[in-house]
Design a protein around this motif. Structure first.
Motif, short mmCIF file in Angstrom:
data_model
loop_
_atom_site.label_atom_id
_atom_site.label_comp_id
_atom_site.label_asym_id
_atom_site.label_seq_id
_atom_site.Cartn_x
_atom_site.Cartn_y
_atom_site.Cartn_z
N ILE A 136 37.68 25.61 57.12
CA ILE A 136 38.01 26.27 55.86
C ILE A 136 37.28 27.62 55.83
CG2 ILE A 136 38.02 26.12 53.35
CD1 ILE A 136 39.69 23.93 54.74
N ILE A 137 38.04 28.71 55.77
CA ILE A 137 37.46 30.05 55.82
C ILE A 137 37.51 30.71 54.44
CG2 ILE A 137 37.60 32.35 56.87
CD1 ILE A 137 36.85 30.12 58.85
N ILE A 138 36.35 31.13 53.96
CA ILE A 138 36.25 31.91 52.73
C ILE A 138 35.98 33.36 53.14
CG2 ILE A 138 35.12 32.16 50.50
CD1 ILE A 138 36.46 29.42 50.92
N PRO A 139 36.89 34.29 52.89
CA PRO A 139 36.74 35.67 53.39
C PRO A 139 35.82 36.51 52.51
CG PRO A 139 38.76 35.50 52.14
CD PRO A 139 38.14 34.12 52.13
N LYS A 192 34.68 39.19 49.62
CA LYS A 192 34.98 39.14 48.19
C LYS A 192 36.26 39.89 47.83
CE LYS A 192 32.93 40.18 43.67
NZ LYS A 192 33.58 39.04 43.01
N LYS A 193 36.51 41.06 48.44
CA LYS A 193 37.71 41.83 48.12
C LYS A 193 38.98 41.04 48.43
CE LYS A 193 36.72 46.79 48.05
NZ LYS A 193 36.90 48.08 48.76
N ILE A 194 38.97 40.30 49.54
CA ILE A 194 40.14 39.51 49.91
C ILE A 194 40.27 38.30 48.98
CG2 ILE A 194 41.31 38.25 51.75
CD1 ILE A 194 41.09 41.25 52.21
N ILE A 195 39.15 37.68 48.66
CA ILE A 195 39.19 36.55 47.72
C ILE A 195 39.84 36.97 46.41
CG2 ILE A 195 37.79 35.02 46.27
CD1 ILE A 195 35.68 35.02 48.48
N ASP A 196 39.36 38.09 45.87
CA ASP A 196 39.75 38.49 44.51
C ASP A 196 41.08 39.22 44.45
OD1 ASP A 196 37.36 37.43 43.68
OD2 ASP A 196 36.32 39.36 43.50
#
Length: 330
Positions: free
Chosen positions: A309-312, A314-318
């Motif tokens: 599970i990849i959390i990128p 912050k800019k990509i998350i948001d």
């Protein structure tokens, strides 16, 4: 190398605010790349939260007036964003805010007059992205799969955790995409019922949910909802939530804390089930505001030990959805 500079506007069903992303795209030998120099989220005032939340029950005149007024609002914040960052976009791509979504009846409506946005910004505006897909017997949601395919091809699947959770992945040369379950739209409602006077509208980090207990009876009822057995493609809207999901919560005498914990478990189970049943290995990209619910993310990881599970960043998350609508506009 030619570059294409566009602005994407996205408002999700959880009413957190409007995401604006100024995106620069390049294409070399058919391969797209991007970066996001500027991005910002404009929070809604209480007035806009109430207006958008209740609009589906208003008369036609109020609806038409709000469509224009909301377009002017989107145009004014975009104009301020452009001026602040001294931008010259090729175009603005606006998703608008979804009020009605009943694809089985060929209905999907996102308000925010494109003409009003264009008038306020003096820019070309692309909007009303979902209607033609629904007219062609599609679900009209999710619309991000083409962006997932062309901008995030390094990942075996892409999951967005917004008001609703959705997924897209490639299988047998075909892009598959569908809504998985409700996410922030229901979690926020339970949290606000417990904390009606709080200035915080959501369960930060899933802390409130983590202190509750899973109720097996409620969990079984939620997991047995017909939607989860429907064939693909399929999508969710507020109408389904109000007609199918929330009535189950309202008939139980559980505390909000235990409701929240049980719904969080339900969400984690449904998302994990999709990840595992896709049969895909490799990296799973997770984005959207729900990524900050570290409790649910931890449960998904526990239920999917064989997946990465990849959390990128912050800019990509948001801003991934705003990015992809900027791309769709292009």
């Amino acid at each position: 190398m030619p570059s294409y500079k566009t602005i994407g506007l996205m408002s999700g069903t959880s009413l957190d605010g409007v995401d604006l992303a100024y995106c620069v795209f390049h294409q070399i030998d058919g391969v797209w790349s991007f970066h996001i120099p500027f991005a910002e989220t404009y929070s809604y005032s209480k007035e806009w939260v109430n207006t958008l939340g209740l609009l589906q029950n208003c008369d036609a005149s109020t609806f038409a007036e709000t469509n224009i007024r909301y377009g002017m609002f989107l145009g004014s914040i975009t104009a301020a964003f452009i001026k602040k960052n001294q931008l010259k976009p090729l175009l603005i791509a606006s998703h608008g805010h979804t009020i009605f979504h009943k694809p089985d009846k060929k209905i999907t409506v996102q308000i925010g007059s494109g003409a009003s946005i264009s008038t306020e910004t003096k820019c070309i505006v692309i909007n009303d992205f979902r209607s033609q897909n629904v007219a062609l017997n599609g679900q009209g949601a999710p619309l991000v799969p083409i962006g997932d395919k062309l901008l995030f091809s390094d990942f075996s699947s892409c999951i967005n955790l917004g008001g609703f959770a959705n997924v897209s992945y490639e299988i047998s040369g075909k892009r598959v995409a569908f809504d998985i379950s409700p996410f922030n739209i229901v979690l926020n409602e339970i949290f606000q019922n417990e904390h009606p006077l709080s200035n915080i509208a959501f369960d930060t980090g899933g802390c409130f949910a983590s202190t509750g207990s899973v109720n097996s009876i409620l969990l079984e009822k939620l997991n047995a909802l017909d939607f989860y057995l429907k064939p693909l493609p399929k999508s969710l809207g507020r109408e389904w939530l109000e007609e199918q999901f929330l009535p189950i919560l309202k008939t139980t005498s559980l505390s909000n804390r235990d409701k929240m914990r049980t719904v969080a478990e339900h969400i984690a189970i449904q998302i994990s089930k999709v990840i595992i049943e896709s049969g895909l290995t490799g990296k799973v990209l997770m984005t959207g505001g729900g990524v900050y619910n570290s409790f649910i993310i931890s449960r998904i990881k526990e239920l999917c030990p064989d997946h990465q599970i990849i959390i990128p960043e912050k800019k990509i998350i948001d801003f991934k959805e705003a990015l992809i609508f900027a791309f769709l506009g292009l």
